[in-house]
Design an enzyme around this catalytic site. Structure first.
Site, PDB file in Angstrom:
ATOM      1  N   LYS A 118       0.714  -1.398  -0.077  1.00  0.00           N
ATOM      2  CA  LYS A 118      -0.113   0.016  -0.033  1.00  0.00           C
ATOM      3  C   LYS A 118       0.849   1.425  -0.217  1.00  0.00           C
ATOM      4  CE  LYS A 118      -3.395   2.186   2.976  1.00  0.00           C
ATOM      5  NZ  LYS A 118      -4.048   2.174   4.253  1.00  0.00           N
TER       6      LYS A 118
ATOM      7  N   GLU B 228      11.191  -4.345   3.829  1.00  0.00           N
ATOM      8  CA  GLU B 228      11.099  -5.905   3.305  1.00  0.00           C
ATOM      9  C   GLU B 228      10.829  -5.863   1.642  1.00  0.00           C
ATOM     10  OE1 GLU B 228       9.850  -4.719   6.021  1.00  0.00           O
ATOM     11  OE2 GLU B 228      10.304  -5.848   7.752  1.00  0.00           O
TER      12      GLU B 228
ATOM     13  N   GLY C 111      -4.144  -2.351   6.042  1.00  0.00           N
ATOM     14  CA  GLY C 111      -3.521  -3.534   5.335  1.00  0.00           C
ATOM     15  C   GLY C 111      -3.910  -4.783   5.686  1.00  0.00           C
ATOM     16  N   ARG C 112      -4.279  -4.995   7.132  1.00  0.00           N
ATOM     17  CA  ARG C 112      -4.700  -6.199   7.502  1.00  0.00           C
ATOM     18  C   ARG C 112      -6.264  -6.633   7.035  1.00  0.00           C
ATOM     19  NH1 ARG C 112      -3.502  -2.337  11.198  1.00  0.00           N
ATOM     20  NH2 ARG C 112      -4.917  -1.536  12.731  1.00  0.00           N
TER      21      ARG C 112
ATOM     22  N   GLU D  69      -2.713  -6.197  15.689  1.00  0.00           N
ATOM     23  CA  GLU D  69      -2.322  -5.029  15.344  1.00  0.00           C
ATOM     24  C   GLU D  69      -3.279  -4.029  15.593  1.00  0.00           C
ATOM     25  OE1 GLU D  69      -1.265  -4.206  10.895  1.00  0.00           O
ATOM     26  OE2 GLU D  69       0.925  -4.167  11.793  1.00  0.00           O
TER      27      GLU D  69
ATOM     28  N   HIS E 204      -0.541 -32.729  19.943  1.00  0.00           N
ATOM     29  CA  HIS E 204       0.619 -33.446  20.269  1.00  0.00           C
ATOM     30  C   HIS E 204       1.723 -32.429  20.630  1.00  0.00           C
ATOM     31  CE1 HIS E 204      -1.305 -37.010  19.148  1.00  0.00           C
ATOM     32  NE2 HIS E 204      -1.865 -36.365  18.161  1.00  0.00           N
TER      33      HIS E 204
ATOM     34  N   LYS F  80      11.073   0.603  13.022  1.00  0.00           N
ATOM     35  CA  LYS F  80      11.241   0.896  11.623  1.00  0.00           C
ATOM     36  C   LYS F  80      12.209   1.825  11.395  1.00  0.00           C
ATOM     37  CE  LYS F  80       6.757  -0.510   9.269  1.00  0.00           C
ATOM     38  NZ  LYS F  80       5.660   0.155   8.864  1.00  0.00           N
TER      39      LYS F  80
HETATM   40  O1  F6P Z   1       4.315  -2.444   9.522  1.00  0.00           O
HETATM   41  C1  F6P Z   1       3.013  -2.819   9.458  1.00  0.00           C
HETATM   42  C2  F6P Z   1       2.483  -2.573   8.238  1.00  0.00           C
HETATM   43  O2  F6P Z   1       2.190  -1.006   8.036  1.00  0.00           O
HETATM   44  C3  F6P Z   1       1.075  -3.345   8.207  1.00  0.00           C
HETATM   45  O3  F6P Z   1      -0.013  -2.479   8.878  1.00  0.00           O
HETATM   46  C4  F6P Z   1       0.923  -3.336   6.857  1.00  0.00           C
HETATM   47  O4  F6P Z   1       0.025  -4.519   6.603  1.00  0.00           O
HETATM   48  C5  F6P Z   1       2.247  -3.958   6.286  1.00  0.00           C
HETATM   49  O5  F6P Z   1       3.299  -2.912   7.307  1.00  0.00           O
HETATM   50  C6  F6P Z   1       2.781  -3.337   4.944  1.00  0.00           C
HETATM   51  O6  F6P Z   1       2.620  -2.439   4.632  1.00  0.00           O
HETATM   52  P1  F6P Z   1       2.618  -1.933   3.041  1.00  0.00           P
HETATM   53  O7  F6P Z   1       1.435  -2.670   2.377  1.00  0.00           O
HETATM   54  O8  F6P Z   1       2.546  -0.455   2.958  1.00  0.00           O
HETATM   55  O9  F6P Z   1       3.824  -2.417   2.614  1.00  0.00           O
END
Ligand code: F6P
Length: 548
Positions: free
Chosen positions: A208, A214, A269-270, A355, A386, A514
């Site tokens: 987003k 990452e 995002g979630r 979150e 188990h 971050k």
């Molecule tokens: O760091 C948390 C977060 O902002 C989440 O809320 C989100 O789902 C994820 O990172 C990924 O964000 P993006 O879609 O902006 O890369």
């Protein structure tokens, strides 16, 4: 200091029925779940509900009609019904970011509001794209069709689509194979790319913000992998599409504007798997089945919006979690899907719930004096039996459990499905009934053990029982029922946030780590970097650099 003499916002000040609820808890706490069933032959009927293909049995909880009534009164005091209406109306309920939380618009069959119109346009674009890939008409830099799609994303841009495409794999079409890369750990991307052909691989950059470390690092490495294999800079665009709300950043990265799918600030995002973030799902099972997933979620939305609170499945689920969290000292809730295909559901619900509810101040910014989010954890049954179920049965904590199971399986091993189903039921029964000391001792004596020894060992074999659980049953795991199940949990989390008076839609807590990682990364690369590091972190940096 509040009226009740507490520091910070308190629920006893917020809810006039709080004291009565506490009294009811103390009364119920003296009895057992078994007694609740014995004293009420209609309990199963009265403590179950159905909606959107889901059957919710919540009778094995420490809940009486009186407690439920009081919890519903508290929901009224929290203004739950009008807050639900406000969410569906697109009011800016995410007050710290001044945004709406309109994920329900992503699964609305209507195209009336501005948001719904944008959603439907995007769905049309997504459908065309999926058809083109499936028809072999989307071609890579050597004019070959796409065989593999790698989704690069993290958090909500990974967990939802990953979990759903895994869960719905029996519906897979044969056209492309899916892969997911999330971690900045190069081992993740390396393993996923091993064996893939750059000429026939398409990357989805799902972000987003298009600024997540990452995702950007993995996307850059993926681009290098393509160019190292002979793909020209100009042809890189043939291998990348992106879902983002930051068009400029994606274009700057080298993704063609026509290969971008939009995201909007009113989708967290979630809560985004229903948007174009769900593209990997549609590529796996086809756009029509993806729409069935949306339809299932929409059916749950309609139920949530219109059912009486007392019959409303997400509301009931939230009241139960609230009850255990606030009054029974629960610290966590375990999610136990008895379906191998749902093995990643706990991870998705972890982000969704933790979150959203891991907050320390009210919507008004006042520190709370009550617990907010529970720790959400779990794994697929029967595997967990188990492993960690021992703690559920004989540990010292109250851990409410959600068992999720389907009647009919997609595979051809019905006898194993009966074993799975039987184990699911036997676990919730064992949690509730336990094994008394007398019974444990009698069993040992019957096996030939001398009485004194049986007496000693029985203490270890005795299982207290009285441990609560809820069972969610569906006919089969299909796009529709899965859509309804996920939407149920989304709404449950929202209801909890209303009861707790916190904002479920921001996540400021993740930002600090971050921010700090930048200077540390610089210190790892450059010994002269002036990073403001504490002594422990400084030593760990030096050790990485081979100095100390
Ligand atoms: O760091 C948390 C977060 O902002 C989440 O809320 C989100 O789902 C994820 O990172 C990924 O964000 P993006 O879609 O902006 O890369």
């Amino acid at each position: 200091m509040t009226d009740s003499g507490r520091d910070g916002a308190s629920l006893v000040d917020r809810y006039s029925h709080w004291t009565a609820l506490q009294k009811e808890k103390n009364r119920i706490g003296k009895g057992s779940l078994r007694e609740l069933f014995e004293s009420d032959p209609a309990r199963v009927d009265d403590f179950s509900a159905q909606a959107a293909g889901l059957y919710l049995d919540y009778s094995k909880n420490h809940l009486t009609r009186e407690a439920r009534e009081l919890l519903l009164k508290i929901a009224d005091e929290a203004d739950l019904s009008s807050t639900i209406t406000a969410m569906f109306a697109g009011e800016k309920i995410n007050n710290t970011e001044d945004r709406a939380a309109l994920h329900v618009a992503l699964r609305s069959p209507n195209a009336e509001t501005e948001e719904e119109k944008a959603v439907h346009q995007t769905l049309t674009k997504l459908t065309r794209f999926v058809e083109k890939v499936h028809a072999g008409k989307w071609r890579g830099f050597t004019d070959l069709s796409i065989t593999d799609v790698v989704n690069i994303g993290i958090g909500g841009s990974d967990l939802g689509p990953r979990m759903v495409s895994e869960a719905l794999s029996p519906f897979n079409l044969p056209h492309v194979a899916l892969h997911f890369v999330a971690n900045v750990d190069g081992a993740d991307l390396t393993a996923k790319l091993a064996g893939l052909n750059p000429e026939t691989t398409l990357f989805i950059v799902a972000s987003k913000s298009f600024s997540t470390l990452e995702t950007l690092e993995n996307a850059k490495s993926a681009r290098r992998w393509l160019t190292d294999a002979g793909c020209s800079e100009a042809d890189v665009a043939k291998h990348f599409v992106s879902i983002t709300s930051k068009v400029d950043k994606a274009v700057e990265f080298g993704i063609a504007e026509e290969n971008l799918f939009p995201m909007w600030d009113w989708v967290g995002g979630r809560y985004s798997l229903w948007s174009a973030i769900g593209l990997p799902i549609a590529l796996a099972i086809g756009a029509e089945q993806f729409k069935q997933l949306l339809a299932g979620a929409h059916e749950m939305d309609r139920h949530f919006r219109s059912a009486e609170l007392a019959e409303n499945i997400p509301v009931i689920q939230a009241l139960i979690a609230f009850w255990y969290n606030q009054l029974w000292g629960a610290h966590s809730q375990v999610i136990l899907p008895y379906n191998h295909l749902l093995r990643s559901l706990p991870a998705h619900l972890q982000q969704l719930d933790m979150e959203s509810l891991g907050k320390r101040v009210t919507r008004q910014g006042e520190p709370v004096d009550y617990p907010t989010g529970l720790v959400i954890w779990g794994s697929e049954g029967t595997v967990g039996q188990h492993s960690f179920h021992q703690l559920l049965h004989q540990g010292t904590r109250v851990i409410p459990a959600d068992f999720i199971v389907n009647r009919r399986a997609q595979h051809e091993l019905p006898h194993q499905q009966r074993h799975l189903y039987a184990n699911c039921l036997s676990q919730s029964q064992a949690l509730m009934e336990g094994k008394s000391l007398d019974r444990a001792k009698a069993e040992l004596i019957a096996s030939g053990m001398p009485e004194a020894q049986a007496e000693r060992l029985a203490q270890h074999k005795m299982i207290p029982g009285n441990r609560p659980s809820t069972t969610i049953l569906m006919e089969e795991l299909s796009p529709r029922t899965l859509g309804a199940l996920i939407a149920m949990y989304e709404h449950k989390v929202f209801v909890l946030s209303v009861l707790l008076n916190i904002n479920a839609f921001d996540q400021w807590g993740v930002e600090l780590g971050k921010q700090l990682s930048g200077p540390i990364h610089e210190a790892l690369e450059n010994p002269d970097a002036q990073a403001d590091l504490d002594p422990s972190t400084r030593r760990l940096v030096d050790l990485f650099r081979g100095q100390s």
